[in-house]
Design a protein around this motif. Structure first.
Motif, mmCIF file in Angstrom:
data_model
loop_
_atom_site.group_PDB
_atom_site.id
_atom_site.type_symbol
_atom_site.label_atom_id
_atom_site.label_comp_id
_atom_site.label_asym_id
_atom_site.label_seq_id
_atom_site.Cartn_x
_atom_site.Cartn_y
_atom_site.Cartn_z
ATOM 1 N N HIS A 22 -26.893 -9.289 4.364
ATOM 2 C CA HIS A 22 -26.197 -8.000 4.286
ATOM 3 C C HIS A 22 -24.997 -8.001 5.215
ATOM 4 O O HIS A 22 -24.800 -8.933 6.004
ATOM 5 C CB HIS A 22 -27.157 -6.828 4.602
ATOM 6 C CG HIS A 22 -27.473 -6.655 6.048
ATOM 7 N ND1 HIS A 22 -27.781 -5.438 6.616
ATOM 8 C CD2 HIS A 22 -27.535 -7.537 7.084
ATOM 9 C CE1 HIS A 22 -28.025 -5.583 7.906
ATOM 10 N NE2 HIS A 22 -27.885 -6.847 8.209
ATOM 11 N N HIS A 47 -24.389 -11.731 6.961
ATOM 12 C CA HIS A 47 -25.342 -12.557 7.722
ATOM 13 C C HIS A 47 -26.736 -12.251 7.184
ATOM 14 O O HIS A 47 -26.913 -11.282 6.433
ATOM 15 C CB HIS A 47 -25.241 -12.244 9.221
ATOM 16 C CG HIS A 47 -25.566 -10.814 9.544
ATOM 17 N ND1 HIS A 47 -24.620 -9.800 9.470
ATOM 18 C CD2 HIS A 47 -26.735 -10.203 9.871
ATOM 19 C CE1 HIS A 47 -25.189 -8.646 9.782
ATOM 20 N NE2 HIS A 47 -26.479 -8.865 10.014
ATOM 21 N N HIS A 49 -31.255 -12.082 7.454
ATOM 22 C CA HIS A 49 -32.437 -11.786 8.266
ATOM 23 C C HIS A 49 -33.694 -12.205 7.512
ATOM 24 O O HIS A 49 -33.735 -12.158 6.278
ATOM 25 C CB HIS A 49 -32.573 -10.276 8.532
ATOM 26 C CG HIS A 49 -31.479 -9.706 9.358
ATOM 27 N ND1 HIS A 49 -31.340 -9.943 10.707
ATOM 28 C CD2 HIS A 49 -30.445 -8.886 9.022
ATOM 29 C CE1 HIS A 49 -30.285 -9.295 11.167
ATOM 30 N NE2 HIS A 49 -29.713 -8.651 10.158
ATOM 31 N N GLU A 133 -36.251 -5.972 11.750
ATOM 32 C CA GLU A 133 -35.048 -6.652 11.245
ATOM 33 C C GLU A 133 -34.888 -7.981 11.977
ATOM 34 O O GLU A 133 -34.515 -8.997 11.403
ATOM 35 C CB GLU A 133 -33.807 -5.786 11.453
ATOM 36 C CG GLU A 133 -32.561 -6.398 10.852
ATOM 37 C CD GLU A 133 -31.293 -5.662 11.231
ATOM 38 O OE1 GLU A 133 -31.095 -5.391 12.429
ATOM 39 O OE2 GLU A 133 -30.502 -5.356 10.328
HETATM 40 ZN ZN LIG Z 1 -28.092 -7.552 10.149
#
Ligand SMILES: [Zn+2]
Ligand SMILES: Nc1nc2c(c(=O)[nH]1)N=C([C@H](O)[C@H](O)COP(=O)(O)OP(=O)(O)OP(=O)(O)O)CN2
Length: 144
Positions: A22, A47, A49, A133
């Motif tokens: 995202h 980037h 996650h 996250e």
């Molecule tokens: Zn992020």
């Protein structure tokens, strides 16, 4: 609280992990404001996650089955509400909900809450959505 007339109530949690990329960018802010507020997370190419999501139910333990909800059913609901729409996806480009709002973990928790409510046969049992996250950045949502 449980007594002789009502079933004892308990919390039941299942955890899933999914990978997604995202970029934090709000359509309601200028490019300069986005850069100022989101910093490195506003980088144009995004980037990724490895998100960890814990969904918790609160409900009565059925005296016949000994369960609140069969974990097999909860797994199925979480596949539908979390894994299918988001695993190995670009949240901003693949998930319509994020076309108009930034894909922060706060907004993600509301999205998952709403999707879980949509797919669950007993939506009132949904108690909490918790998202990691990163190991350090954690959001909980209880539908308020
Ligand atoms: Zn992020
Ligand atoms: N309130 C929020 N703030 C931020 C969110 C969010 O969802 N809600 N998200 C981000 C970014 O997406 C970002 O990826 C966070 O990464 P980073 O700062 O690298 O993560 P860590 O804090 O775990 O890394 P450290 O090594 O501990 O610095 C930003 N803000």
């Amino acid at each position: 609280m449980g007594d002789e007339k009502t079933n004892p109530k308990a919390y039941q949690t299942r955890r899933v992990t999914f990978s997604a990329c995202h970029r934090l960018h709000s359509p309601h802010l200028s490019d300069a404001e986005n850069k100022e507020i989101f910093g490195k997370c506003n980088h144009i190419n995004g980037h990724g996650h490895n998100y960890v999501v814990k969904v918790t139910l609160f409900g009565g333990i059925d005296p016949k089955t000994g369960m609140i909800m069969n974990m097999t059913d909860l797994k199925k609901y979480m596949e539908e509400a979390i894994m299918k729409p988001m695993d190995h996806k670009n949240l901003d480009k693949d998930v319509e909900y994020f076309f108009t709002r930034p894909s922060t973990t706060e907004n993600l928790s509301v999205y998952i809450w709403n999707k879980m409510k949509d797919v669950m046969e007993k939506p009132d049992w949904l108690y909490e959505v918790e998202i990691y996250e990163t190991e350090n950045n954690i959001v909980k949502y209880r539908g308020e």
